[in-house]
Design a protein around this motif. Structure first.
Motif, PDB file in Angstrom:
ATOM      1  N   ASP A 301     -30.944  35.993 -36.865  1.00  0.00           N
ATOM      2  CA  ASP A 301     -29.995  36.710 -36.027  1.00  0.00           C
ATOM      3  C   ASP A 301     -29.060  37.492 -36.934  1.00  0.00           C
ATOM      4  O   ASP A 301     -29.315  37.612 -38.129  1.00  0.00           O
ATOM      5  N   GLU A 302     -27.963  37.992 -36.365  1.00  0.00           N
ATOM      6  CA  GLU A 302     -27.082  38.871 -37.147  1.00  0.00           C
ATOM      7  C   GLU A 302     -26.525  38.196 -38.378  1.00  0.00           C
ATOM      8  O   GLU A 302     -26.162  38.865 -39.336  1.00  0.00           O
ATOM      9  N   ARG A 325     -29.486  28.696 -32.007  1.00  0.00           N
ATOM     10  CA  ARG A 325     -28.629  27.905 -32.887  1.00  0.00           C
ATOM     11  C   ARG A 325     -27.963  26.746 -32.155  1.00  0.00           C
ATOM     12  O   ARG A 325     -27.655  25.732 -32.735  1.00  0.00           O
ATOM     13  N   TYR A 326     -27.723  26.926 -30.870  1.00  0.00           N
ATOM     14  CA  TYR A 326     -27.050  25.884 -30.100  1.00  0.00           C
ATOM     15  C   TYR A 326     -27.726  25.812 -28.748  1.00  0.00           C
ATOM     16  O   TYR A 326     -28.346  26.771 -28.297  1.00  0.00           O
ATOM     17  N   PRO A 327     -27.629  24.661 -28.070  1.00  0.00           N
ATOM     18  CA  PRO A 327     -28.216  24.603 -26.734  1.00  0.00           C
ATOM     19  C   PRO A 327     -27.498  25.585 -25.824  1.00  0.00           C
ATOM     20  O   PRO A 327     -26.296  25.788 -25.940  1.00  0.00           O
ATOM     21  N   TRP A 332     -23.880  30.874 -21.314  1.00  0.00           N
ATOM     22  CA  TRP A 332     -23.853  31.044 -22.763  1.00  0.00           C
ATOM     23  C   TRP A 332     -24.906  32.050 -23.177  1.00  0.00           C
ATOM     24  O   TRP A 332     -25.964  32.152 -22.554  1.00  0.00           O
ATOM     25  N   LYS A 333     -24.601  32.729 -24.241  1.00  0.00           N
ATOM     26  CA  LYS A 333     -25.495  33.793 -24.689  1.00  0.00           C
ATOM     27  C   LYS A 333     -25.976  33.532 -26.100  1.00  0.00           C
ATOM     28  O   LYS A 333     -25.371  32.776 -26.852  1.00  0.00           O
ATOM     29  N   SER A 334     -27.024  34.206 -26.449  1.00  0.00           N
ATOM     30  CA  SER A 334     -27.496  34.147 -27.817  1.00  0.00           C
ATOM     31  C   SER A 334     -28.289  35.417 -28.083  1.00  0.00           C
ATOM     32  O   SER A 334     -28.948  35.940 -27.190  1.00  0.00           O
ATOM     33  N   THR A 335     -28.182  35.910 -29.297  1.00  0.00           N
ATOM     34  CA  THR A 335     -29.021  37.044 -29.663  1.00  0.00           C
ATOM     35  C   THR A 335     -29.835  36.652 -30.879  1.00  0.00           C
ATOM     36  O   THR A 335     -29.370  35.874 -31.706  1.00  0.00           O
TER      37      THR A 335
END
Lengths: 470, 739
Positions: A301-302, A325-327, A332-335
């Motif tokens: 990721d970034e 990285r996290y549940p 919640w977001k994740s890229t």
């Protein structure tokens, strides 16, 4: 094929219309020549991608042959409709064969406000009194509304599903039944439209008989659904072709948990020690199905590499199992970015007319996810000309230029954009282009010349006397 | 390993063979073409060895990329990375005028005026050049590889420097030594994107150019050294070392009667132009004329003028007595004018006094008593002997030997390197991180020792074999091997002894190479963001908790959220989490840091007031109790108390100690058990069993069962805790409705 003649006689109508608001006194249509003898709907609510299997038995009552059957969707459904597929069935039971039929978006003048129509073109026209059986599959996304909107870590996720107990159809329906399958036996409530009953994970509405066209009877089902509501808000896939033998794929994801929003504290100790009782609607693992012979897979990721991933490969397919990285809890977001290389010979072919074409899978490699916006970029090698894309469904297309390593004139990029993509969109598409292999040598030649010039400069520097004073 | 020992070993043949060859040619008078050919051979070998060293210096620093990934390390590099990113995105003007509201909330920070921009501009320039050449690299890769690239360049400078002060043989050895010296590698591995990475290159370059200028008296070299100095000033605060060492050196030359016009030209040009250039850096500004630390250089500048003037007067006056009287008057006058100027300047506040950092360099105990914020940083501690051994290995033994050689062949250049070596060694003893500054000097002086010794030994071996082969050869070779050689010739074991010593030297250098490689791969390649440990079955376990937490902050908190944490993590939170922090590693405002320290060491309700006043939304603490990670906030807590107490006397260190002992178990002080830091670190930790056979709530970092297992939080709630509990983030609840 018999001529398709539109019957031109007026039929005064006064029907129960959608939401009982509109009365359309007259219309020119062949719709009322057909009637549906039997409709069976099976709605699968086990994940957040809603699949509806519709079996229609259609009969032609009119005098002229009919070759088109219309499907109607309410505005709410139409907005979330990802795909509509239809097939004609023949044979019975195990010998059943499916022949895919052409489905087109259509406009009908007599539909109640906002109703959206699709037209299924039959293989052969139906003459008077003949019947045909259609299998229709359509998929809805974002149609489960979490309620309560916010839940804590220890609660499970409840959602609303809204639909009609009666099939919305432009035709008279003689007999119909609707089955709704829920993921668990926990159903908080459901609207009762007699006869309706519930058994285990299945709700049954019907059978209802002799419903006039555009009948509608709203129902609301409130039930538990703890399946991961993984939604990719935007996915950008970049497929870069190198004629030196590699297809490099880079996928940039913006993932969100679209279920009920997480409220209050996140307790790691609860999450760790009682995995079954807390965070049941959250998810941790994702699975991407990649083509076989995939190599150099990365997941980052970034802010760097993410070390929690596993790749399983065999000769048929590759599976990348990975964790953000996290549940992800609700909201919640994740890229992240997934990249991999593929052997060129599996995806690039030469067509009989001398053009080359890339044959690749559309859609998103993640299983069980909805992609709100998919941007697919095919980066053709430098010097390619006349790109055309062939895709079985409607997408937005345009061209771009991209500069990569040692590019002088830039690479042509074919950009395909589509919104609301579901796993059913994972079908092959082709991009045709012409390419002269001489361009392959441009970059190595440039490098060689640069290095050669460097040596020449060094040699001449060593042999030249540049001092002013002698 | 074999490759790393190579640069040392092939060095002796070229130089000795060339001298040998020269002897042969003198004897047998070969044609000119052949002579050129040997010269070319020598050049070829030299260039090849230097190229190998250049590559070696680069690749040995890539261990961190191999072991982990291409990432930015530690703390400060994250700030540098963030600013570089900003620079490449928004251009130089924006960067120069950047007011950063994401740090030091609510004060903010003027980035352009409070940083040394050399590193960022260098990386951005590299990036732009690569982009222009159509290499589609990411700025991160450029930043990661900047330090190794400059380390490679440093080896070249070391070669030229060695050549300048001794000979090309010493130059090559110096290049080889510095290429792999752990003292330098510790700050220049791939990913260590810090000022020191380019600053050591700039430092050595400035020194080299200055020595070259002194040796030649050429304005061009002096100008070049001024530009080198400018680059150094733009890159690192350590330039103060140059601006004090160079005048000291000039002073020493004056005192030892080595004053020359060359020196006059070199120093004046370098000082004046260098000073003017340095003023262009906003962070430095007028310090060269206003700060006490820079006054030595100015004093020496005026002294040189007086000296020159006196020289000129002496030249004019033939009468020695008259000159003496004149000398007395002038010197007294000049000294008193200087003293008065300094006195008035200091008294009026025009010349600022020495800063605490400068004092703490001269007096190692100063920081401990007066500036806890400097003393709290581990790299500011006095150096232990073991770390000298670790970072220098055999160079520590070779250094005195090199000094001996330098004193034996005293010149302007060797005096410089001796002074550089001795002063930097002192500073290296005061602060661990300054070992870095000493490393080039130690490498150069050691290289002189190695080169001179090996040269003498090979000459001995060669001359012997020559004597054996060609019987009674002409006097050329015997005369060359010095008077000592002639006497030693009679000793029977001399040749064997020389061979033995050569082998010994080779063995030592091999050990050095092995040691350096081992240290680089094991000790200095850890990014400290990602922690690696060995699992129970010898497998590698990775704790990526920091990035997990920072990424969580980045994705799942409002974009304008303010995060309070101890200052160590400030840069990382802004760079990776992209959120506003209260304090960060640029410790410019002690009061602000003390406020955070006070909040951490207060009871929850008092801390809540402080956090409300700072608009804090999230609090981040680092906790190693589950994994046994020892550099966590509980272990740093006493510094928070000390720094907080330094400004707010309500915080008293003894309140947190029991009989002067710092503990977290049942016997801990009541204030300790209920302060915010303790509560946030151990919240719900009492329910967790960390180790088999130990009671729940067993802290593995400190090896005790915690004293307060029933922690209730009233004003905060747990927002996120990473997988291994290393980072814990709490949300500050909004105030309760009053109605």
């Amino acid at each position: 094929m018999p001529m398709e003649e539109q019957p031109h006689f007026r039929v005064p109508l006064s029907l129960l219309l959608f939401l009982s608001l509109f009365l359309l006194p007259t219309s020119f249509s062949s719709t009322h020549d057909l009637q549906i003898l039997n409709a069976e709907r099976r709605i699968d609510l086990t994940s957040h991608i809603i699949k509806v299997y519709l079996t229609l038995k259609v009969e032609n009552l009119g005098t002229s042959p009919a070759s088109e059957v219309h499907l109607a969707f309410s505005p709410a459904e139409a907005e979330h409709l990802a795909i509509v597929k239809a097939a004609a069935t023949s044979g019975k039971r195990k010998k059943k064969t499916y022949i895919p039929l052409d489905v087109k978006s259509a406009e009908l003048p007599d539909g109640p406000n906002g109703t959206k129509f699709f037209t299924v073109t039959l293989l052969t026209s139906l003459n008077k009194g003949e019947t045909a059986t259609l299998e229709v599959l359509y998929i809805l996304t974002h149609s489960l509304e979490p309620f309560p909107v916010e839940i804590t870590q220890s609660e499970s996720q409840l959602v609303y599903f809204r639909d009609s107990a009666i099939l919305l159809s432009p035709y008279h329906v003689k007999e119909q039944t609707t089955f709704i399958k829920t993921p668990s036996t926990r159903v908080e409530s459901f609207t009762v439209v007699d006869p309706a009953k519930r058994a285990g994970t299945e709700l049954k509405y019907g059978p209802y008989e002799d419903q006039p066209p555009y009948s509608y009877s709203p129902v609301l089902v409130h039930f538990e659904n703890n399946n991961p509501f993984a939604v990719v808000e935007e996915l950008e896939r970049e497929i870069e072709i190198s004629h030196w033998g590699n297809v490099q794929v880079t996928e940039r994801y913006r993932l969100v948990h679209a279920g009920a929003r997480h409220k209050g504290a996140f307790s790691r100790v609860e999450y760790q020690t009682r995995p079954d009782a807390t965070g049941v609607s959250s998810f941790k693992h994702l699975l991407a199905k990649l083509p076989p012979k995939v190599h150099s897979v990365y997941y980052r990721d970034e802010i760097g590499n993410v070390s929690t991933s596993n790749l399983r490969t065999d000769y048929r397919k590759s599976e990348l199992e990975f964790q953000p990285r996290y549940p992800l809890f609700g909201g919640w977001k994740s890229t992240f970015v997934i990249g991999y290389g593929l052997p060129l010979q599996d995806f690039l072919f030469e067509s009989p007319d001398g053009r080359r074409y890339l044959n690749f899978t559309f859609g998103c490699p993640l299983t069980q996810t909805v992609v709100d916006k998919l941007i697919l970029k095919v980066v053709l090698p430098e010097g390619s000309k006349d790109p055309t894309a062939v895709i079985p469904f409607q997408v937005d297309q345009h061209l771009e230029i991209k500069y990569s390593y040692l590019d002088v004139i830039g690479r042509t990029v074919v950009v395909l954009e589509k919104s609301n993509v579901v796993p059913e969109h994972n079908v092959p598409f082709q991009v045709y282009y012409t390419f002269n292999p001489i361009f392959m040598l441009a970059e190595p030649l440039m490098l060689s010349i640069a290095i050669f010039l460097f040596f020449v400069a060094s040699v001449s520097y060593l042999h030249a006397d540049l001092s002013i004073r002698k | 390993m074999a490759a790393s020992s190579k640069p040392g070993s092939p060095r002796p043949p070229p130089s000795s063979s060339s001298s040998m060859a020269q002897d042969l040619f003198n004897n047998f008078s070969f044609s000119k073409t052949l002579k050129l050919k040997t010269k070319q051979q020598e050049l070829l070998i030299r260039v090849t060895v230097l190229t190998l060293i250049y590559i070696l210096a680069f690749i040995t620093r890539l261990f961190s990329v191999l072991r982990y990934e291409s990432m930015i390390h530690e703390f400060d590099p994250y700030f540098n990375y963030r600013t570089t990113l900003y620079l490449t995105k928004n251009g130089f003007a924006e960067f120069w005028n950047w007011f950063d509201s994401e740090s030091w909330y609510p004060l903010g920070r003027i980035i352009g005026g409070t940083l040394y921009p050399g590193l960022m501009l260098t990386a951005a320039a590299l990036y732009w050049v690569l982009r222009f050449l159509r290499f589609a690299v990411h700025i991160r890769e450029v930043c990661v590889l900047t330090a190794p690239f400059f380390a490679s360049n440093t080896t070249l400078v070391a070669y030229f420097f060695g050549k300048e002060i001794w000979d090309s043989g010493a130059g090559i050895v110096a290049a080889a030594l510095i290429a792999i010296c752990p003292g330098y590698i510790s700050r220049s591995v791939a990913g260590s994107y810090d000022n020191e990475g380019v600053a050591i290159f700039a430092l050595l370059l400035t020194f080299y150019l200055f020595v070259k200028a002194v040796n030649t008296g050429s304005l061009a070299w002096a100008l070049a050294s001024a530009f080198g100095y400018f680059y150094m000033v733009s890159a690192w605060g350590g330039y103060v070392f140059i601006i004090n060492l160079v005048p000291l050196y000039v002073l020493v030359l004056l005192v030892t009667g080595r004053y020359s016009l060359r020196l006059y030209v070199a120093y004046n040009c370098m000082y004046v132009v260098g000073m003017l250039l340095a003023m262009q850096i906003r962070f430095v500004g007028f310090q060269h004329v206003q700060s006490g630390e820079h006054m030595a250089a100015m004093g020496v500048f005026f002294l040189l003028q007086v000296f020159f003037f006196l020289d000129w007067v002496r030249h004019l006056l033939s009468d020695a007595k008259l000159f003496e009287a004149f000398l007395r008057i002038t010197v007294t006058g000049a000294v008193s004018v200087g003293a008065i100027a300094l006195g008035v300047g200091t008294a009026s506040g025009y010349i600022s006094p020495w800063t605490g950092r400068f004092y703490s360099l001269l007096d190692p105990t100063y920081a401990k008593d007066h500036i806890p914020i400097i003393a709290s940083v581990s790299e500011h501690q006095p150096t232990a002997w073991s770390s000298f051994m670790f970072d220098f290995h055999i160079l520590l033994i070779l250094f005195p030997a090199g000094l001996y050689f330098c004193f034996k062949r005293l010149s302007d250049a060797t005096i410089f390197i001796v002074m550089y070596g001795l002063t930097s060694m002192y500073f290296a003893g005061v602060m661990v991180r300054l070992i870095l500054v000493a490393t080039p000097a130690v490498c150069l002086i050691s290289a002189i020792a190695v080169s001179a010794t090996v040269k003498n030994l090979t000459r001995l071996v060669r001359s012997q074999s020559q004597a054996v082969q060609s019987g009674s050869s002409k006097g050329a070779s015997t005369a060359k091997s010095s008077s000592k050689g002639v006497i030693d010739n009679s000793q029977p074991f001399q040749r064997n002894g020389a061979i033995l010593l050569l082998l010994g030297a080779f063995y030592l250098l091999t050990r050095y190479a092995i040691h350096c490689t081992w240290v680089t791969s094991e000790a200095y390649s850890s990014p400290s963001i990602v922690l690696a440990a060995r699992g129970a079955h010898g497998n590698r376990v990775i704790f990526d908790d920091y990035r997990e937490a920072y990424f969580w902050l980045r994705q799942n908190t409002p974009p304008d959220a303010k995060v309070m944490s101890w200052w160590d993590y400030g840069y990382q939170i802004t760079a990776m989490g992209n959120r506003t922090v209260i304090v960060d590693n640029n410790t410019w405002n002690n009061t602000h840091i003390a406020t955070v320290g006070r909040a951490m060491s207060s009871y929850e309700d008092e801390a809540y007031e402080i956090m409300r006043s700072l608009d804090v939304d999230y609090v981040l603490v680092v906790f190693g109790g589950v994994t046994g990670y020892s550099s966590d906030d509980i272990n740093k807590f006493l510094w928070m108390v000390r720094i907080g107490g330094g400004v707010f006397p309500v915080i008293k260190e003894p309140d947190y100690l029991v009989n002067g002992e710092y503990r977290v178990d049942k016997g801990a002080a009541p204030k300790m058990l209920n302060c915010l830091m303790y509560k946030l670190s151990y919240y719900r930790f009492g329910e967790l069993t960390t180790e088999y056979g130990k009671p729940p709530g067993f802290d593995r970092a400190r090896g005790v069962e915690i004293g307060n297992k029933d922690i209730k939080l009233e004003y905060l709630e747990e927002a996120f805790t990473t997988q291994n509990w290393i980072v814990r983030i709490y949300k500050v609840k909004p105030p309760k409705n009053r109605w």
